[in-house]
Structures are given as structure tokens and as C-alpha cells.
Design a protein around this motif. Structure first.
Motif, PDB file in Angstrom:
ATOM      1  N   GLU A 105      40.866  62.321   4.186  1.00  0.00           N
ATOM      2  CA  GLU A 105      40.779  62.028   2.760  1.00  0.00           C
ATOM      3  C   GLU A 105      41.774  60.967   2.329  1.00  0.00           C
ATOM      4  O   GLU A 105      41.666  60.418   1.236  1.00  0.00           O
ATOM      5  CB  GLU A 105      40.972  63.304   1.949  1.00  0.00           C
ATOM      6  CG  GLU A 105      39.845  64.290   2.164  1.00  0.00           C
ATOM      7  CD  GLU A 105      40.016  65.553   1.350  1.00  0.00           C
ATOM      8  OE1 GLU A 105      40.324  65.455   0.147  1.00  0.00           O
ATOM      9  OE2 GLU A 105      39.845  66.637   1.927  1.00  0.00           O
ATOM     10  N   ARG A 106      42.760  60.676   3.172  1.00  0.00           N
ATOM     11  CA  ARG A 106      43.774  59.683   2.853  1.00  0.00           C
ATOM     12  C   ARG A 106      43.670  58.474   3.784  1.00  0.00           C
ATOM     13  O   ARG A 106      44.662  57.830   4.098  1.00  0.00           O
ATOM     14  CB  ARG A 106      45.168  60.307   2.926  1.00  0.00           C
ATOM     15  CG  ARG A 106      45.317  61.425   1.888  1.00  0.00           C
ATOM     16  CD  ARG A 106      46.721  61.877   1.665  1.00  0.00           C
ATOM     17  NE  ARG A 106      47.696  60.833   1.414  1.00  0.00           N
ATOM     18  CZ  ARG A 106      47.943  60.239   0.244  1.00  0.00           C
ATOM     19  NH1 ARG A 106      47.217  60.575  -0.796  1.00  0.00           N
ATOM     20  NH2 ARG A 106      48.875  59.339   0.123  1.00  0.00           N
ATOM     21  N   CYS A 107      42.448  58.180   4.214  1.00  0.00           N
ATOM     22  CA  CYS A 107      42.221  57.050   5.119  1.00  0.00           C
ATOM     23  C   CYS A 107      41.142  56.123   4.567  1.00  0.00           C
ATOM     24  O   CYS A 107      40.260  56.533   3.832  1.00  0.00           O
ATOM     25  CB  CYS A 107      41.744  57.540   6.485  1.00  0.00           C
ATOM     26  SG  CYS A 107      42.978  58.408   7.450  1.00  0.00           S
ATOM     27  N   VAL A 108      41.259  54.879   4.973  1.00  0.00           N
ATOM     28  CA  VAL A 108      40.182  53.905   4.845  1.00  0.00           C
ATOM     29  C   VAL A 108      39.827  53.547   6.276  1.00  0.00           C
ATOM     30  O   VAL A 108      40.709  53.353   7.111  1.00  0.00           O
ATOM     31  CB  VAL A 108      40.635  52.652   4.067  1.00  0.00           C
ATOM     32  CG1 VAL A 108      39.562  51.584   4.093  1.00  0.00           C
ATOM     33  CG2 VAL A 108      41.009  53.009   2.645  1.00  0.00           C
ATOM     34  N   VAL A 109      38.551  53.499   6.580  1.00  0.00           N
ATOM     35  CA  VAL A 109      38.114  53.253   7.950  1.00  0.00           C
ATOM     36  C   VAL A 109      37.174  52.055   7.985  1.00  0.00           C
ATOM     37  O   VAL A 109      36.217  51.995   7.214  1.00  0.00           O
ATOM     38  CB  VAL A 109      37.399  54.496   8.538  1.00  0.00           C
ATOM     39  CG1 VAL A 109      36.955  54.235   9.968  1.00  0.00           C
ATOM     40  CG2 VAL A 109      38.296  55.713   8.473  1.00  0.00           C
ATOM     41  N   GLU A 110      37.483  51.135   8.866  1.00  0.00           N
ATOM     42  CA  GLU A 110      36.572  50.026   9.128  1.00  0.00           C
ATOM     43  C   GLU A 110      35.721  50.447  10.317  1.00  0.00           C
ATOM     44  O   GLU A 110      36.256  50.737  11.388  1.00  0.00           O
ATOM     45  CB  GLU A 110      37.370  48.763   9.444  1.00  0.00           C
ATOM     46  CG  GLU A 110      36.500  47.546   9.621  1.00  0.00           C
ATOM     47  CD  GLU A 110      37.314  46.326   9.961  1.00  0.00           C
ATOM     48  OE1 GLU A 110      37.755  45.635   9.032  1.00  0.00           O
ATOM     49  OE2 GLU A 110      37.522  46.097  11.171  1.00  0.00           O
ATOM     50  N   ILE A 111      34.426  50.534  10.093  1.00  0.00           N
ATOM     51  CA  ILE A 111      33.500  50.960  11.137  1.00  0.00           C
ATOM     52  C   ILE A 111      32.592  49.773  11.453  1.00  0.00           C
ATOM     53  O   ILE A 111      31.834  49.326  10.586  1.00  0.00           O
ATOM     54  CB  ILE A 111      32.660  52.175  10.685  1.00  0.00           C
ATOM     55  CG1 ILE A 111      33.583  53.323  10.275  1.00  0.00           C
ATOM     56  CG2 ILE A 111      31.699  52.604  11.792  1.00  0.00           C
ATOM     57  CD1 ILE A 111      32.887  54.464   9.573  1.00  0.00           C
ATOM     58  N   ASN A 112      32.733  49.260  12.667  1.00  0.00           N
ATOM     59  CA  ASN A 112      31.936  48.099  13.084  1.00  0.00           C
ATOM     60  C   ASN A 112      32.010  46.973  12.048  1.00  0.00           C
ATOM     61  O   ASN A 112      31.005  46.428  11.623  1.00  0.00           O
ATOM     62  CB  ASN A 112      30.491  48.502  13.370  1.00  0.00           C
ATOM     63  CG  ASN A 112      30.409  49.573  14.416  1.00  0.00           C
ATOM     64  OD1 ASN A 112      31.165  49.592  15.375  1.00  0.00           O
ATOM     65  ND2 ASN A 112      29.484  50.511  14.240  1.00  0.00           N
ATOM     66  N   LEU A 113      33.252  46.680  11.617  1.00  0.00           N
ATOM     67  CA  LEU A 113      33.580  45.587  10.696  1.00  0.00           C
ATOM     68  C   LEU A 113      33.167  45.837   9.249  1.00  0.00           C
ATOM     69  O   LEU A 113      33.190  44.920   8.433  1.00  0.00           O
ATOM     70  CB  LEU A 113      33.008  44.247  11.191  1.00  0.00           C
ATOM     71  CG  LEU A 113      33.447  43.819  12.588  1.00  0.00           C
ATOM     72  CD1 LEU A 113      32.750  42.522  12.987  1.00  0.00           C
ATOM     73  CD2 LEU A 113      34.963  43.657  12.651  1.00  0.00           C
ATOM     74  N   ALA A 116      34.228  48.134   5.991  1.00  0.00           N
ATOM     75  CA  ALA A 116      35.217  49.060   5.441  1.00  0.00           C
ATOM     76  C   ALA A 116      34.545  50.148   4.615  1.00  0.00           C
ATOM     77  O   ALA A 116      33.626  49.876   3.836  1.00  0.00           O
ATOM     78  CB  ALA A 116      36.227  48.307   4.586  1.00  0.00           C
ATOM     79  N   LYS A 117      35.020  51.387   4.823  1.00  0.00           N
ATOM     80  CA  LYS A 117      34.439  52.526   4.112  1.00  0.00           C
ATOM     81  C   LYS A 117      35.540  53.452   3.623  1.00  0.00           C
ATOM     82  O   LYS A 117      36.531  53.668   4.301  1.00  0.00           O
ATOM     83  CB  LYS A 117      33.496  53.302   5.027  1.00  0.00           C
ATOM     84  CG  LYS A 117      32.373  52.434   5.585  1.00  0.00           C
ATOM     85  CD  LYS A 117      31.209  53.244   6.032  1.00  0.00           C
ATOM     86  CE  LYS A 117      30.107  52.391   6.591  1.00  0.00           C
ATOM     87  NZ  LYS A 117      29.368  51.645   5.622  1.00  0.00           N
TER      88      LYS A 117
END
Length: 72
Positions: free
Chosen positions: A36-44, A46-47
Motif C-alpha cells: 500500500e506504500r509502493c509505486v510499481v513500474e510494471i513493464n515500463l 507505473a502503477k
């Protein structure tokens, strides 16, 4: 029907083998992140948490995980 198998993903430059059907949110919790405290770049792409918490990982996915930290 094909047999479900483990998949390989790359997270912050490190290879992981995870179970087929694992979600991004579930995986991050398992490796010590608070999803809940992350931002994730998935295959370029950002989500934010709401967009990745239930997203299933696919073989070959590349993730870059950034923790959101507040401070003063």
C-alpha cells in the motif's frame, strides 16, 4: 488444459521464481514491502496500489518497486 507452473520475474534487478497466479500485491508483501506504500513500474508502466494489488504476474514481467516514505 496446460499445467500451471512457476513463472520467472525480474524485480529491482533480481530474478524471482513465483507461483502461477500470484498477484503483484501478494508478492510484494511476501518479500517485505508494504504494497500500500509502493509505486510499481510494471513493464515500463507505473502503477499505484489500487491498480496493481490484484494484478496477476506473468512470466517475464519486469518490476521496479519504489517505497513511498514520508518524513521531515
Amino acid at each position: 488444459m496446460g499445467e500451471e507452473k512457476d513463472i520467472n520475474i525480474l524485480v529491482n534487478g533480481k530474478m524471482f521464481t513465483v507461483s502461477f497466479g500470484k498477484t503483484v500485491g501478494g508478492f510484494l508483501g511476501e518479500i517485505g514491502f508494504n504494497p500500500e506504500r509502493c509505486v510499481v513500474e510494471i513493464n515500463l508502466s507505473a502503477k499505484k496500489y489500487a491498480d496493481f494489488k490484484d494484478l496477476k504476474l506473468s512470466d517475464g514481467d519486469v518490476l521496479e518497486v519504489m517505497s513511498i516514505v514520508a518524513g521531515g
